[in-house]
Write a protein that holds these residues in place. Structure first.
Motif, PDB file in Angstrom:
ATOM      1  N   SER A  95      -0.063   1.132  -2.091  1.00  0.00           N
ATOM      2  CA  SER A  95      -1.284   0.394  -1.738  1.00  0.00           C
ATOM      3  C   SER A  95      -1.640  -0.646  -2.796  1.00  0.00           C
ATOM      4  CB  SER A  95      -2.461   1.348  -1.545  1.00  0.00           C
ATOM      5  OG  SER A  95      -2.208   2.237  -0.482  1.00  0.00           O
ATOM      6  N   ALA A  96      -1.510  -0.281  -4.069  1.00  0.00           N
ATOM      7  CA  ALA A  96      -1.832  -1.222  -5.148  1.00  0.00           C
ATOM      8  C   ALA A  96      -0.909  -2.444  -5.098  1.00  0.00           C
ATOM      9  CB  ALA A  96      -1.723  -0.527  -6.505  1.00  0.00           C
ATOM     10  N   VAL A  97       0.347  -2.224  -4.731  1.00  0.00           N
ATOM     11  CA  VAL A  97       1.301  -3.345  -4.624  1.00  0.00           C
ATOM     12  C   VAL A  97       0.896  -4.277  -3.479  1.00  0.00           C
ATOM     13  CG1 VAL A  97       3.731  -3.959  -4.234  1.00  0.00           C
ATOM     14  CG2 VAL A  97       3.159  -1.966  -5.633  1.00  0.00           C
ATOM     15  N   LYS A  98       0.425  -3.669  -2.370  1.00  0.00           N
ATOM     16  CA  LYS A  98      -0.081  -4.474  -1.240  1.00  0.00           C
ATOM     17  C   LYS A  98      -1.193  -5.404  -1.700  1.00  0.00           C
ATOM     18  CE  LYS A  98       0.655  -1.648   2.809  1.00  0.00           C
ATOM     19  NZ  LYS A  98       0.161  -0.570   3.610  1.00  0.00           N
ATOM     20  N   THR A  99      -2.135  -4.856  -2.470  1.00  0.00           N
ATOM     21  CA  THR A  99      -3.262  -5.644  -2.985  1.00  0.00           C
ATOM     22  C   THR A  99      -2.764  -6.806  -3.844  1.00  0.00           C
ATOM     23  OG1 THR A  99      -4.660  -3.675  -3.035  1.00  0.00           O
ATOM     24  CG2 THR A  99      -5.382  -5.538  -4.364  1.00  0.00           C
ATOM     25  N   LEU A 100      -1.879  -6.501  -4.792  1.00  0.00           N
ATOM     26  CA  LEU A 100      -1.365  -7.542  -5.686  1.00  0.00           C
ATOM     27  C   LEU A 100      -0.593  -8.603  -4.916  1.00  0.00           C
ATOM     28  CD1 LEU A 100      -0.132  -5.379  -8.709  1.00  0.00           C
ATOM     29  CD2 LEU A 100      -2.107  -6.920  -8.679  1.00  0.00           C
ATOM     30  N   LEU A 101       0.226  -8.163  -3.953  1.00  0.00           N
ATOM     31  CA  LEU A 101       1.040  -9.107  -3.185  1.00  0.00           C
ATOM     32  C   LEU A 101       0.180 -10.072  -2.384  1.00  0.00           C
ATOM     33  CD1 LEU A 101       4.146  -7.299  -1.657  1.00  0.00           C
ATOM     34  CD2 LEU A 101       4.125  -9.395  -3.017  1.00  0.00           C
ATOM     35  N   SER A 102      -0.884  -9.563  -1.763  1.00  0.00           N
ATOM     36  CA  SER A 102      -1.727 -10.441  -0.946  1.00  0.00           C
ATOM     37  C   SER A 102      -2.380 -11.511  -1.821  1.00  0.00           C
ATOM     38  CB  SER A 102      -2.768  -9.649  -0.168  1.00  0.00           C
ATOM     39  OG  SER A 102      -3.696  -9.055  -1.044  1.00  0.00           O
ATOM     40  N   LEU A 103      -2.784 -11.128  -3.034  1.00  0.00           N
ATOM     41  CA  LEU A 103      -3.370 -12.104  -3.960  1.00  0.00           C
ATOM     42  C   LEU A 103      -2.315 -13.083  -4.485  1.00  0.00           C
ATOM     43  CD1 LEU A 103      -5.768  -9.654  -5.762  1.00  0.00           C
ATOM     44  CD2 LEU A 103      -6.494 -11.794  -4.684  1.00  0.00           C
ATOM     45  N   CYS A 104      -1.105 -12.594  -4.713  1.00  0.00           N
ATOM     46  CA  CYS A 104      -0.012 -13.469  -5.167  1.00  0.00           C
ATOM     47  C   CYS A 104       0.345 -14.496  -4.085  1.00  0.00           C
ATOM     48  CB  CYS A 104       1.218 -12.648  -5.536  1.00  0.00           C
ATOM     49  SG  CYS A 104       1.020 -11.737  -7.086  1.00  0.00           S
ATOM     50  N   GLU A 105       0.351 -14.055  -2.831  1.00  0.00           N
ATOM     51  CA  GLU A 105       0.619 -14.982  -1.724  1.00  0.00           C
ATOM     52  C   GLU A 105      -0.482 -16.042  -1.623  1.00  0.00           C
ATOM     53  OE1 GLU A 105       3.063 -11.889   1.216  1.00  0.00           O
ATOM     54  OE2 GLU A 105       0.933 -12.242   1.550  1.00  0.00           O
ATOM     55  N   GLU A 106      -1.703 -15.581  -1.734  1.00  0.00           N
ATOM     56  CA  GLU A 106      -2.868 -16.462  -1.578  1.00  0.00           C
ATOM     57  C   GLU A 106      -2.948 -17.492  -2.701  1.00  0.00           C
ATOM     58  OE1 GLU A 106      -7.626 -15.831  -2.210  1.00  0.00           O
ATOM     59  OE2 GLU A 106      -6.565 -14.191  -1.228  1.00  0.00           O
ATOM     60  N   LYS A 107      -2.593 -17.089  -3.925  1.00  0.00           N
ATOM     61  CA  LYS A 107      -2.826 -17.939  -5.094  1.00  0.00           C
ATOM     62  C   LYS A 107      -1.534 -18.465  -5.730  1.00  0.00           C
ATOM     63  CE  LYS A 107      -7.169 -15.582  -5.839  1.00  0.00           C
ATOM     64  NZ  LYS A 107      -7.965 -16.706  -5.312  1.00  0.00           N
ATOM     65  N   ASN A 108      -0.421 -18.278  -5.025  1.00  0.00           N
ATOM     66  CA  ASN A 108       0.873 -18.787  -5.495  1.00  0.00           C
ATOM     67  C   ASN A 108       1.233 -18.258  -6.886  1.00  0.00           C
ATOM     68  OD1 ASN A 108       3.244 -20.235  -5.204  1.00  0.00           O
ATOM     69  ND2 ASN A 108       2.399 -22.064  -6.164  1.00  0.00           N
ATOM     70  N   ILE A 109       1.134 -16.940  -7.040  1.00  0.00           N
ATOM     71  CA  ILE A 109       1.464 -16.268  -8.305  1.00  0.00           C
ATOM     72  C   ILE A 109       2.800 -15.535  -8.121  1.00  0.00           C
ATOM     73  CG2 ILE A 109       0.741 -14.452  -9.926  1.00  0.00           C
ATOM     74  CD1 ILE A 109      -2.176 -14.971  -8.894  1.00  0.00           C
ATOM     75  N   GLN A 110       3.670 -15.624  -9.116  1.00  0.00           N
ATOM     76  CA  GLN A 110       4.917 -14.849  -9.064  1.00  0.00           C
ATOM     77  C   GLN A 110       4.618 -13.388  -9.405  1.00  0.00           C
ATOM     78  OE1 GLN A 110       7.876 -15.662 -12.076  1.00  0.00           O
ATOM     79  NE2 GLN A 110       9.529 -14.750 -10.879  1.00  0.00           N
ATOM     80  N   LEU A 111       5.247 -12.463  -8.679  1.00  0.00           N
ATOM     81  CA  LEU A 111       5.080 -11.032  -8.962  1.00  0.00           C
ATOM     82  C   LEU A 111       6.394 -10.440  -9.446  1.00  0.00           C
ATOM     83  CD1 LEU A 111       3.237  -8.519  -8.953  1.00  0.00           C
ATOM     84  CD2 LEU A 111       3.992  -8.088  -6.606  1.00  0.00           C
ATOM     85  N   ILE A 112       6.368  -9.893 -10.651  1.00  0.00           N
ATOM     86  CA  ILE A 112       7.524  -9.157 -11.181  1.00  0.00           C
ATOM     87  C   ILE A 112       7.158  -7.681 -11.138  1.00  0.00           C
ATOM     88  CG2 ILE A 112       8.971  -8.735 -13.206  1.00  0.00           C
ATOM     89  CD1 ILE A 112       8.552 -11.732 -13.879  1.00  0.00           C
ATOM     90  N   HIS A 113       7.904  -6.949 -10.345  1.00  0.00           N
ATOM     91  CA  HIS A 113       7.554  -5.562 -10.014  1.00  0.00           C
ATOM     92  C   HIS A 113       8.581  -4.609 -10.618  1.00  0.00           C
ATOM     93  CE1 HIS A 113       6.249  -2.123  -7.639  1.00  0.00           C
ATOM     94  NE2 HIS A 113       7.483  -1.967  -7.228  1.00  0.00           N
ATOM     95  N   LEU A 114       8.100  -3.577 -11.301  1.00  0.00           N
ATOM     96  CA  LEU A 114       8.992  -2.587 -11.909  1.00  0.00           C
ATOM     97  C   LEU A 114       9.328  -1.482 -10.911  1.00  0.00           C
ATOM     98  CD1 LEU A 114      10.016  -2.705 -14.897  1.00  0.00           C
ATOM     99  CD2 LEU A 114       8.060  -4.168 -14.421  1.00  0.00           C
ATOM    100  N   SER A 115      10.617  -1.216 -10.764  1.00  0.00           N
ATOM    101  CA  SER A 115      11.049  -0.139  -9.878  1.00  0.00           C
ATOM    102  C   SER A 115      11.999   0.790 -10.646  1.00  0.00           C
ATOM    103  CB  SER A 115      11.689  -0.713  -8.607  1.00  0.00           C
ATOM    104  OG  SER A 115      11.843   0.295  -7.625  1.00  0.00           O
ATOM    105  N   THR A 116      12.791   1.574  -9.936  1.00  0.00           N
ATOM    106  CA  THR A 116      13.448   2.727 -10.561  1.00  0.00           C
ATOM    107  C   THR A 116      14.827   3.019  -9.988  1.00  0.00           C
ATOM    108  OG1 THR A 116      13.215   5.146 -10.809  1.00  0.00           O
ATOM    109  CG2 THR A 116      12.201   4.169  -8.890  1.00  0.00           C
ATOM    110  N   ASP A 117      15.637   3.711 -10.776  1.00  0.00           N
ATOM    111  CA  ASP A 117      16.924   4.220 -10.277  1.00  0.00           C
ATOM    112  C   ASP A 117      16.727   5.306  -9.224  1.00  0.00           C
ATOM    113  OD1 ASP A 117      15.846   5.791 -12.406  1.00  0.00           O
ATOM    114  OD2 ASP A 117      17.769   6.801 -12.687  1.00  0.00           O
ATOM    115  N   PHE A 118      15.512   5.869  -9.155  1.00  0.00           N
ATOM    116  CA  PHE A 118      15.264   6.954  -8.192  1.00  0.00           C
ATOM    117  C   PHE A 118      15.153   6.460  -6.749  1.00  0.00           C
ATOM    118  CE2 PHE A 118      13.932  11.046 -10.501  1.00  0.00           C
ATOM    119  CZ  PHE A 118      14.800  10.795 -11.551  1.00  0.00           C
ATOM    120  N   VAL A 119      15.349   5.157  -6.524  1.00  0.00           N
ATOM    121  CA  VAL A 119      15.473   4.675  -5.136  1.00  0.00           C
ATOM    122  C   VAL A 119      16.831   5.087  -4.562  1.00  0.00           C
ATOM    123  CG1 VAL A 119      13.899   2.723  -5.478  1.00  0.00           C
ATOM    124  CG2 VAL A 119      16.369   2.377  -5.776  1.00  0.00           C
ATOM    125  N   PHE A 120      17.753   5.515  -5.430  1.00  0.00           N
ATOM    126  CA  PHE A 120      19.100   5.928  -5.001  1.00  0.00           C
ATOM    127  C   PHE A 120      19.218   7.453  -4.944  1.00  0.00           C
ATOM    128  CE2 PHE A 120      19.824   1.772  -7.167  1.00  0.00           C
ATOM    129  CZ  PHE A 120      20.272   1.068  -6.068  1.00  0.00           C
TER     130      PHE A 120
END
Length: 302
Positions: A95-120
C-alpha cells in the motif's frame, strides 16, 4: 544537483545513504523516517518526520521538498513477522508503494525501490534480473506485488533487489547476521546455524552506493545488487568467527527444517551481478573486505 528523498532513513541502508551524501555531496538529501532523526549529524541535509502509511503526511512532505528522486528503503523486512502479520506487511510493503507511485506519476519523480532475493523460490540460484519470480513466503509475495505495481506504472522507476544486508550504524536498533554472530560468539554463546541455505551477503555501504549510482545514471528497470561472494549461512558465520578470531567449536550446523520458522526461506538465492556492474559501474566488496570495514567502524566509535 538532484534532490533525493529517502524513506526509512533511520534504518541501516537509510543511514548509510545519509553518510555517503554528507561525505561526498553528490546530491541534495531529504531524509525521512517515522519519529525523530536517529542519525548523529543533523546538518548538511534536511530531515522530515514521515510515516509512509499516512497518505496526507507523505503528500505534504513530498510537495514541500519537491524531490527529483525518491529512494524507498522503508519496509517490513522480518520474514516471520510478515508471515504472521500479513495485513500489516501488505500495508507497509504494498500500500505504501501505491501511495509513493501515484505521487511520483503526478509530479514526475523517479522512484528507486528496494526489493529482495526472496522474490525467488531458491531452486535455481544465483538469479538474473529476468528470471521468473516465485516467492515461498508472504514477505517475498509482498515484494513481488510491489514490483508489479512499479512495472505497470507510468512513473520513471528502478528496482534494486538485494540480499542479506549487513553493517553497523551508531545506534544499532536492529541487528543483522554479522553483528548477531559476532556478538553471540564473543559472549561464548553456542549458536545454531543453517547449512542448507546459500546467499551473497551485501555490505550496506555497497547497497547505498548502488542507490546513488542508480540516481546518477537515471537507472530504469531491475538491477541485482549484492556482495560478490556466494556462501552458505554456516560458512558466513564461520568467516565471521575467523575474522574476529572467535571460537568456531560452539557453532552447530543444523537444517532449516529443524528451526520450525513461521515462514519458509528460499534455499539457494544469490545474484548474477553482470548487468549492475556493467550499467551502473557497481563495484562490490568481498565479504572479508566488508568485515574489515565493519571492524574499522566499530573501533572508530569506541
Amino acid at each position: 544537483m538532484k534532490t533525493i528523498l529517502t524513506t526509512g532513513s533511520n534504518g541501516l541502508l537509510g543511514q548509510k545513504i545519509t553518510e555517503k551524501v554528507l561525505a561526498e555531496g553528490r546530491v541534495k538529501l531529504v531524509a525521512t523516517s517515522r519519529g525523530f532523526n536517529r542519525y548523529p549529524v543533523s546538518h548538511g541535509y534536511e530531515y522530515a518526520e514521515m510515516d509512509i502509511l499516512d497518505v496526507a503526511q507523505v503528500r505534504f512532505v513530498i510537495e514541500r521538498y519537491q524531490p527529483d528522486v525518491i529512494i524507498h528503503t522503508a519496509a517490513m523486512t522480518n520474514v516471520d513477522t510478515a508471515e504472521a502479520s500479513k495485513e500489516s506487511c501488505y500495508e507497509l510493503n504494498v500500500s505504501a508503494v501505491k501511495t509513493l507511485l501515484s505521487l511520483c506519476e503526478e509530479k514526475n519523480i523517479q522512484l528507486i525501490h528496494l526489493s529482495t532475493d526472496f522474490v525467488f523460490d531458491g531452486a535455481n540460484g544465483p538469479y538474473k534480473e529476468e528470471d521468473a519470480v516465485n516467492p515461498v513466503s508472504y514477505y517475498g509475495k509482498s515484494k513481488v506485488l510491489a514490483e508489479e505495481l512499479l512495472k505497470t506504472s507510468t512513473a520513471n522507476w528502478a528496482i534494486l533487489r538485494t540480499i542479506l544486508v549487513y553493517g553497523i550504524t551508531n545506534d544499532m536498533s536492529r541487528s543483522n547476521i554479522v553483528l548477531w554472530a559476532k556478538g553471540a560468539l564473543e559472549k561464548g554463546q553456542p549458536i545454531n546455524v543453517v547449512n542448507d541455505q546459500w546467499r551473497m551477503p551485501t555490505l550496506a555501504e555497497d547497497l547505498a552506493e548502488a542507490c546513488l549510482l542508480a540516481v546518477e545514471k537515471n537507472a530504469q528497470g531491475i538491477y541485482h545488487v549484492s556482495g560478490k561472494d556466494y556462501m552458505s549461512i554456516a560458512d558466513l558465520v564461520r568467516k565471521v568467527a575467523d575474522y574476529w578470531s572467535l571460537d568456531k567449536s560452539i557453532i552447530s550446523e543444523i537444517s532449516s527444517d529443524s528451526l520450525n520458522q513461521t515462514a519458509k526461506r528460499p534455499v539457494k538465492t544469490g545474484f548474477v551481478l553482470d548487468k549492475t556492474i556493467r550499467d551502473l559501474d557497481y563495484k562490490p566488496h568481498s565479504f572479508e573486505e566488508g568485515l574489515k570495514m565493519v571492524d574499522e567502524q566499530m573501533k572508530s566509535r569506541k
